[in-house]
Design a protein around this motif. Structure first.
Motif, PDB file in Angstrom:
ATOM      1  N   ALA A 159       0.815  -1.208   0.000  1.00  0.00           N
ATOM      2  CA  ALA A 159       0.000   0.000   0.000  1.00  0.00           C
ATOM      3  C   ALA A 159       0.855   1.268   0.000  1.00  0.00           C
ATOM      4  O   ALA A 159       0.450   2.299  -0.544  1.00  0.00           O
ATOM      5  CB  ALA A 159      -0.932   0.004   1.209  1.00  0.00           C
ATOM      6  N   PHE A 160       2.039   1.173   0.617  1.00  0.00           N
ATOM      7  CA  PHE A 160       2.971   2.309   0.703  1.00  0.00           C
ATOM      8  C   PHE A 160       4.345   1.834   0.232  1.00  0.00           C
ATOM      9  O   PHE A 160       5.259   1.651   1.046  1.00  0.00           O
ATOM     10  CB  PHE A 160       3.052   2.837   2.136  1.00  0.00           C
ATOM     11  CG  PHE A 160       1.779   3.428   2.673  1.00  0.00           C
ATOM     12  CD1 PHE A 160       1.548   4.791   2.609  1.00  0.00           C
ATOM     13  CD2 PHE A 160       0.813   2.615   3.238  1.00  0.00           C
ATOM     14  CE1 PHE A 160       0.373   5.346   3.113  1.00  0.00           C
ATOM     15  CE2 PHE A 160      -0.370   3.152   3.735  1.00  0.00           C
ATOM     16  CZ  PHE A 160      -0.594   4.520   3.667  1.00  0.00           C
ATOM     17  N   LEU A 205      -6.687   0.318   6.819  1.00  0.00           N
ATOM     18  CA  LEU A 205      -6.869   1.769   6.799  1.00  0.00           C
ATOM     19  C   LEU A 205      -6.729   2.353   8.200  1.00  0.00           C
ATOM     20  O   LEU A 205      -6.079   3.390   8.397  1.00  0.00           O
ATOM     21  CB  LEU A 205      -8.235   2.116   6.212  1.00  0.00           C
ATOM     22  CG  LEU A 205      -8.562   3.615   6.118  1.00  0.00           C
ATOM     23  CD1 LEU A 205      -7.560   4.339   5.227  1.00  0.00           C
ATOM     24  CD2 LEU A 205      -9.984   3.821   5.590  1.00  0.00           C
ATOM     25  N   ALA A 206      -7.319   1.677   9.189  1.00  0.00           N
ATOM     26  CA  ALA A 206      -7.231   2.172  10.563  1.00  0.00           C
ATOM     27  C   ALA A 206      -5.778   2.218  11.037  1.00  0.00           C
ATOM     28  O   ALA A 206      -5.365   3.159  11.721  1.00  0.00           O
ATOM     29  CB  ALA A 206      -8.067   1.288  11.489  1.00  0.00           C
ATOM     30  N   LEU A 207      -4.993   1.205  10.674  1.00  0.00           N
ATOM     31  CA  LEU A 207      -3.583   1.191  11.060  1.00  0.00           C
ATOM     32  C   LEU A 207      -2.803   2.278  10.325  1.00  0.00           C
ATOM     33  O   LEU A 207      -1.978   2.982  10.916  1.00  0.00           O
ATOM     34  CB  LEU A 207      -2.979  -0.178  10.771  1.00  0.00           C
ATOM     35  CG  LEU A 207      -3.432  -1.337  11.669  1.00  0.00           C
ATOM     36  CD1 LEU A 207      -2.930  -2.665  11.112  1.00  0.00           C
ATOM     37  CD2 LEU A 207      -2.933  -1.147  13.091  1.00  0.00           C
ATOM     38  N   ALA A 208      -3.058   2.410   9.024  1.00  0.00           N
ATOM     39  CA  ALA A 208      -2.321   3.391   8.231  1.00  0.00           C
ATOM     40  C   ALA A 208      -2.608   4.816   8.678  1.00  0.00           C
ATOM     41  O   ALA A 208      -1.758   5.706   8.522  1.00  0.00           O
ATOM     42  CB  ALA A 208      -2.663   3.227   6.757  1.00  0.00           C
ATOM     43  N   ALA A 226      -0.153  11.181   2.007  1.00  0.00           N
ATOM     44  CA  ALA A 226      -1.548  11.544   1.769  1.00  0.00           C
ATOM     45  C   ALA A 226      -2.090  10.867   0.517  1.00  0.00           C
ATOM     46  O   ALA A 226      -3.228  10.379   0.491  1.00  0.00           O
ATOM     47  CB  ALA A 226      -1.676  13.065   1.658  1.00  0.00           C
ATOM     48  N   ASN A 227      -1.264  10.790  -0.532  1.00  0.00           N
ATOM     49  CA  ASN A 227      -1.692  10.169  -1.782  1.00  0.00           C
ATOM     50  C   ASN A 227      -1.947   8.680  -1.603  1.00  0.00           C
ATOM     51  O   ASN A 227      -2.978   8.150  -2.059  1.00  0.00           O
ATOM     52  CB  ASN A 227      -0.638  10.408  -2.862  1.00  0.00           C
ATOM     53  CG  ASN A 227      -0.986   9.745  -4.182  1.00  0.00           C
ATOM     54  OD1 ASN A 227      -0.556   8.623  -4.462  1.00  0.00           O
ATOM     55  ND2 ASN A 227      -1.763  10.440  -5.004  1.00  0.00           N
ATOM     56  N   ARG A 228      -1.018   7.986  -0.931  1.00  0.00           N
ATOM     57  CA  ARG A 228      -1.178   6.543  -0.729  1.00  0.00           C
ATOM     58  C   ARG A 228      -2.348   6.243   0.209  1.00  0.00           C
ATOM     59  O   ARG A 228      -3.078   5.268   0.020  1.00  0.00           O
ATOM     60  CB  ARG A 228       0.115   5.948  -0.174  1.00  0.00           C
ATOM     61  CG  ARG A 228       1.297   6.011  -1.132  1.00  0.00           C
ATOM     62  CD  ARG A 228       1.053   5.210  -2.383  1.00  0.00           C
ATOM     63  NE  ARG A 228       2.229   5.210  -3.261  1.00  0.00           N
ATOM     64  CZ  ARG A 228       2.262   4.640  -4.464  1.00  0.00           C
ATOM     65  NH1 ARG A 228       1.179   4.037  -4.931  1.00  0.00           N
ATOM     66  NH2 ARG A 228       3.371   4.685  -5.192  1.00  0.00           N
ATOM     67  N   ARG A 231      -5.565   6.530  -1.723  1.00  0.00           N
ATOM     68  CA  ARG A 231      -5.796   5.348  -2.559  1.00  0.00           C
ATOM     69  C   ARG A 231      -6.336   4.187  -1.724  1.00  0.00           C
ATOM     70  O   ARG A 231      -7.223   3.449  -2.173  1.00  0.00           O
ATOM     71  CB  ARG A 231      -4.494   4.929  -3.245  1.00  0.00           C
ATOM     72  CG  ARG A 231      -4.000   5.903  -4.299  1.00  0.00           C
ATOM     73  CD  ARG A 231      -2.815   5.328  -5.067  1.00  0.00           C
ATOM     74  NE  ARG A 231      -2.266   6.264  -6.024  1.00  0.00           N
ATOM     75  CZ  ARG A 231      -1.332   5.963  -6.912  1.00  0.00           C
ATOM     76  NH1 ARG A 231      -0.843   4.721  -6.970  1.00  0.00           N
ATOM     77  NH2 ARG A 231      -0.882   6.869  -7.751  1.00  0.00           N
ATOM     78  N   LEU A 232      -5.799   4.029  -0.518  1.00  0.00           N
ATOM     79  CA  LEU A 232      -6.275   2.957   0.355  1.00  0.00           C
ATOM     80  C   LEU A 232      -7.726   3.214   0.765  1.00  0.00           C
ATOM     81  O   LEU A 232      -8.555   2.284   0.782  1.00  0.00           O
ATOM     82  CB  LEU A 232      -5.374   2.857   1.589  1.00  0.00           C
ATOM     83  CG  LEU A 232      -5.595   1.679   2.534  1.00  0.00           C
ATOM     84  CD1 LEU A 232      -5.473   0.348   1.817  1.00  0.00           C
ATOM     85  CD2 LEU A 232      -4.593   1.742   3.697  1.00  0.00           C
ATOM     86  N   ALA A 233      -8.050   4.462   1.090  1.00  0.00           N
ATOM     87  CA  ALA A 233      -9.417   4.811   1.446  1.00  0.00           C
ATOM     88  C   ALA A 233     -10.371   4.571   0.272  1.00  0.00           C
ATOM     89  O   ALA A 233     -11.510   4.133   0.463  1.00  0.00           O
ATOM     90  CB  ALA A 233      -9.485   6.271   1.903  1.00  0.00           C
ATOM     91  N   THR A 234      -9.902   4.842  -0.949  1.00  0.00           N
ATOM     92  CA  THR A 234     -10.725   4.598  -2.134  1.00  0.00           C
ATOM     93  C   THR A 234     -11.011   3.111  -2.300  1.00  0.00           C
ATOM     94  O   THR A 234     -12.133   2.711  -2.650  1.00  0.00           O
ATOM     95  CB  THR A 234     -10.021   5.144  -3.393  1.00  0.00           C
ATOM     96  OG1 THR A 234      -9.831   6.560  -3.253  1.00  0.00           O
ATOM     97  CG2 THR A 234     -10.848   4.864  -4.636  1.00  0.00           C
ATOM     98  N   LEU A 235     -10.011   2.263  -2.024  1.00  0.00           N
ATOM     99  CA  LEU A 235     -10.225   0.816  -2.084  1.00  0.00           C
ATOM    100  C   LEU A 235     -11.290   0.387  -1.076  1.00  0.00           C
ATOM    101  O   LEU A 235     -12.112  -0.482  -1.369  1.00  0.00           O
ATOM    102  CB  LEU A 235      -8.920   0.073  -1.812  1.00  0.00           C
ATOM    103  CG  LEU A 235      -7.920  -0.049  -2.950  1.00  0.00           C
ATOM    104  CD1 LEU A 235      -6.663  -0.794  -2.477  1.00  0.00           C
ATOM    105  CD2 LEU A 235      -8.536  -0.794  -4.129  1.00  0.00           C
TER     106      LEU A 235
END
Length: 259
Positions: A159-160, A205-208, A226-228, A231-235
């Motif tokens: 993810a990152f 997402l909660a961990l990130a 912020a960008n990565r 993207r995770l939130a969009t998933l």
């Protein structure tokens, strides 16, 4: 360098992480394990029941060689279960926990356990020198560690990806760890414990989002993070919070005998 894997041709499978303590911002004040959040909980085989598996192996080897047992010391690691010794079977081997290796006299230990000390920020050359001072000749220094180079399949590094690059550049790999120990006069055995443990998108997402608790994320440029994260939130929005992400974690066990 000989490295043993206990996983055979495949990874051990752990139950998916669908909920995880410490993922809520309200729980930030809790003390996390030094392995957190790569590994939120140590797998039971790495902890043991009545006696820790690494300590058990050492005790049995000493008994077989008709050598004394005892003088077992553990470097405290907040958030981890304590090193267990079965005093019913091994009454001569209680565990003494210290917060600093400087608290121990020269050659005080026959067995020294320093779990995830590198994750807690210890510098490897300093740690090696301290352990060599503390462990008596013929004694053993052992630990678990997490090394990013062995976990390219961890969900965080997928993810990152920039975090994975940074971590591999800044931390030790197994070859350098082995070389540092052998050059300092230790006889070293390395064992990989590799696990497959998917996580839900919601947990990831909660961990990130807890960037302050995760140095490899805190070190990323703000724009990259912020960008990565977006993207995770969009998933999460597209696939749902319960969708599973595949993830791999590898724990390195080293056992070093002082010559």
């Amino acid at each position: 360098m000989e490295v043993r894997s206990v996983s055979g041709n495949g990874m051990r499978r752990l139950s998916p992480l669908v909920t995880a303590s410490g993922t809520s911002p309200n729980s930030w004040k809790k003390v996390p394990s030094p392995a957190w959040p790569w590994l939120l909980r140590l797998p039971p085989p790495l902890v043991g029941q009545r006696v820790h598996p690494v300590l058990s192996a050492w005790l049995k080897e000493r008994r077989k060689a008709e050598e004394e047992v005892g003088r077992v010391y553990e470097l405290a690691a907040p958030g981890l279960p304590p090193l267990q010794s079965d005093l019913r079977k091994w009454p001569e081997a209680p565990v003494t926990t210290v917060t600093h290796l400087d608290d121990l006299a020269d050659s005080a230990a026959w067995f020294l356990w320093t779990p995830f000390a590198l994750q807690q920020g210890a510098a490897l050359p300093t740690l090696v020198a301290a352990a060599r001072r503390v462990v008596a000749s013929g004694g053993t220094w052992a630990a678990y560690e997490l090394l990013p180079e062995a976990m390219p399949g961890h969900w965080l590094y997928r993810a990152f990806p920039e975090a994975g690059v940074n971590a591999r550049q800044q931390t030790w790999d197994a070859a350098r760890l082995y070389s540092s120990l052998t050059q300092a006069g230790w006889e070293v055995a390395l064992t990989w414990h590799t696990y497959y443990q998917p996580v839900t998108l919601g947990v990831a997402l909660a961990l990130a989002q807890q960037r302050e608790r995760w140095p490899v994320l805190a070190e990323l440029p703000d724009a990259v993070y912020a960008n990565r994260l977006e993207r995770l939130a969009t998933l999460v929005d597209q696939q749902g919070r319960e969708h599973l992400l595949g993830s791999q974690v590898a724990v390195l066990e080293f056992r070093a005998r002082r010559g």
